[in-house]
Design an enzyme around this catalytic site. Structure first.
Site, mmCIF file in Angstrom:
data_model
loop_
_atom_site.group_PDB
_atom_site.id
_atom_site.type_symbol
_atom_site.label_atom_id
_atom_site.label_comp_id
_atom_site.label_asym_id
_atom_site.label_seq_id
_atom_site.Cartn_x
_atom_site.Cartn_y
_atom_site.Cartn_z
ATOM 1 N N MET A 13 -15.824 -29.826 -27.388
ATOM 2 C CA MET A 13 -17.159 -29.653 -27.969
ATOM 3 C C MET A 13 -18.160 -29.313 -26.859
ATOM 4 S SD MET A 13 -17.409 -32.191 -31.206
ATOM 5 C CE MET A 13 -17.858 -33.659 -30.343
ATOM 6 N N ALA A 20 -20.205 -29.414 -23.082
ATOM 7 C CA ALA A 20 -20.731 -30.406 -22.125
ATOM 8 C C ALA A 20 -19.583 -30.849 -21.223
ATOM 9 C CB ALA A 20 -21.389 -31.584 -22.847
ATOM 10 N N HIS A 74 -12.403 -32.659 -18.865
ATOM 11 C CA HIS A 74 -11.998 -31.414 -19.533
ATOM 12 C C HIS A 74 -11.238 -30.496 -18.577
ATOM 13 C CE1 HIS A 74 -15.670 -32.485 -22.024
ATOM 14 N NE2 HIS A 74 -14.755 -32.333 -22.952
ATOM 15 N N GLU A 122 -6.429 -38.472 -23.293
ATOM 16 C CA GLU A 122 -6.040 -39.800 -23.799
ATOM 17 C C GLU A 122 -7.246 -40.709 -23.993
ATOM 18 O OE1 GLU A 122 -3.063 -41.399 -21.186
ATOM 19 O OE2 GLU A 122 -1.465 -40.283 -22.192
ATOM 20 N N LYS A 123 -8.408 -40.319 -23.462
ATOM 21 C CA LYS A 123 -9.595 -41.151 -23.668
ATOM 22 C C LYS A 123 -9.869 -41.304 -25.168
ATOM 23 C CE LYS A 123 -14.066 -41.525 -23.839
ATOM 24 N NZ LYS A 123 -14.885 -40.614 -24.546
ATOM 25 N N SER A 156 -18.644 -36.822 -22.268
ATOM 26 C CA SER A 156 -19.884 -36.027 -22.408
ATOM 27 C C SER A 156 -21.043 -36.920 -22.820
ATOM 28 C CB SER A 156 -19.691 -34.929 -23.452
ATOM 29 O OG SER A 156 -18.579 -34.141 -23.112
HETATM 30 O O1 PAF Z 1 -12.434 -34.284 -28.529
HETATM 31 C C1 PAF Z 1 -13.249 -33.413 -28.906
HETATM 32 O O2 PAF Z 1 -14.007 -32.839 -28.125
HETATM 33 C C2 PAF Z 1 -13.280 -33.027 -30.374
HETATM 34 O O3 PAF Z 1 -13.070 -34.122 -31.190
HETATM 35 C C3 PAF Z 1 -12.322 -31.873 -30.726
HETATM 36 C C4 PAF Z 1 -10.862 -32.260 -30.500
HETATM 37 C C5 PAF Z 1 -12.654 -30.652 -29.904
HETATM 38 C C6 PAF Z 1 -12.467 -31.512 -32.205
HETATM 39 O O4 PAF Z 1 -13.768 -31.116 -32.488
#
Ligand code: PAF
Length: 279
Positions: free
Chosen positions: A30, A32, A37, A148-149, A186
């Site tokens: 999503m 940020a 990530h 895994e968070k 985020s």
């Molecule tokens: O973990 C996230 O950022 C969201 O829940 C995901 C997997 C992208 C689904 O919107």
């Protein structure tokens, strides 16, 4: 790196990869973006010749009163990080491209979705499963990477993929942490300075409980100790729970177990979890 916002353009780009025999690894996000990530992206890049990262703040997974409107959005900085990490495509659709007029499907995974966060955030995992299924249909990845968070999310996605025989490997990547142990998220940017200092109580409480459990302490008292530590630190806990790592139901000795917690600090809801030796 290509930034693509329209499904038709995404299909054209992916068709070129398919004709070249190049599989795609997907990292759904999503935005940020942070080092957590990037660990997913780096793992994805090692798995397949092409990497697609999606950024989509999915309205279907936010409940009324949650942080959809204030969720951090900073696409330019995110795009720079992804380009620096060698990502091929940033898939960044608008809401009406992800959910066009007439969209009528909800993917609902019973069992693993109903406990813990599912009980505290009704509809949340239906929103997650629906968008992840749609992303899998759009990108057709050979593998998809999740942190895994968000341990329950990972369990929900694994269950969905198994139940629907979706041809995608689901890879869970260990949680990335700040030096003091706070899990990268985020949402950490919502914390003010004092809250940030106190937030470390969450991983510490889980660590103390995990050590007690591996010494053979009673699960109920380990969980109670973690709840008390969180409350003392100023958290308002939603839950601390020891569960089976696959079903998220009661733990079974000899099977992988997980200790999960969700708690509010001011207006910020934090989650974390830790593997537990439950023999
Ligand atoms: O973990 C996230 O950022 C969201 O829940 C995901 C997997 C992208 C689904 O919107």
């Amino acid at each position: 790196m290509q930034i693509i916002r329209r499904l038709e353009a995404l299909r054209q780009a992916l068709d070129l990869y398919a004709h070249a025999g190049e599989g795609v690894a997907l990292v759904p996000t999503m935005g940020a973006l942070h080092a957590g990530h990037m660990a997913l992206v780096d793992a994805a890049r090692r798995r397949a010749p092409r990497t697609v990262v999606s950024i989509f703040v999915n309205p279907k997974q936010f409940g009324p009163g949650e942080d959809l409107a204030r969720y951090p959005r900073r696409e330019a900085a995110d795009a720079q990080m992804l380009a620096d990490h060698g990502v091929d495509i940033l898939w960044a659709p608008e809401v009406d491209e992800m959910y066009p007029a007439g969209f009528a499907t909800t993917v609902s995974v019973s069992g693993v979705s109903e406990v813990l966060d599912g009980a505290h955030r009704p509809g949340h995992f239906d929103g997650v499963a629906t968008v992840v299924a749609r992303l899998f249909g759009q990108v057709r990845p050979v593998a998809a990477f999740f942190g895994e968070k968000d341990f329950q999310q990972l369990a929900v996605v694994r269950r969905m993929v198994a139940d629907l025989s979706l041809p995608v490997e689901i890879v869970g990547v260990p949680t990335q942490r700040e030096d003091d142990g706070l899990a990268l998220s985020s949402r950490n940017i919502y914390l003010d300075e004092a809250e940030r200092a106190r937030a470390v109580a969450l991983p510490r409480a889980l660590g103390v409980a995990e050590r007690a459990l591996s010494r053979g302490d009673d699960p109920a008292s380990a969980v109670a100790g973690a709840l008390a530590a969180l409350t003392r630190a100023g958290f308002d806990p939603d839950y601390v729970a020891l569960v089976d790592a696959e079903t998220l139901r009661d733990p079974v000795r000899g099977r992988p177990a997980r200790l999960l917690a969700a708690a509010r600090l001011g207006t910020t809801r934090l989650i974390d979890n830790i593997a537990v030796d439950f023999d």
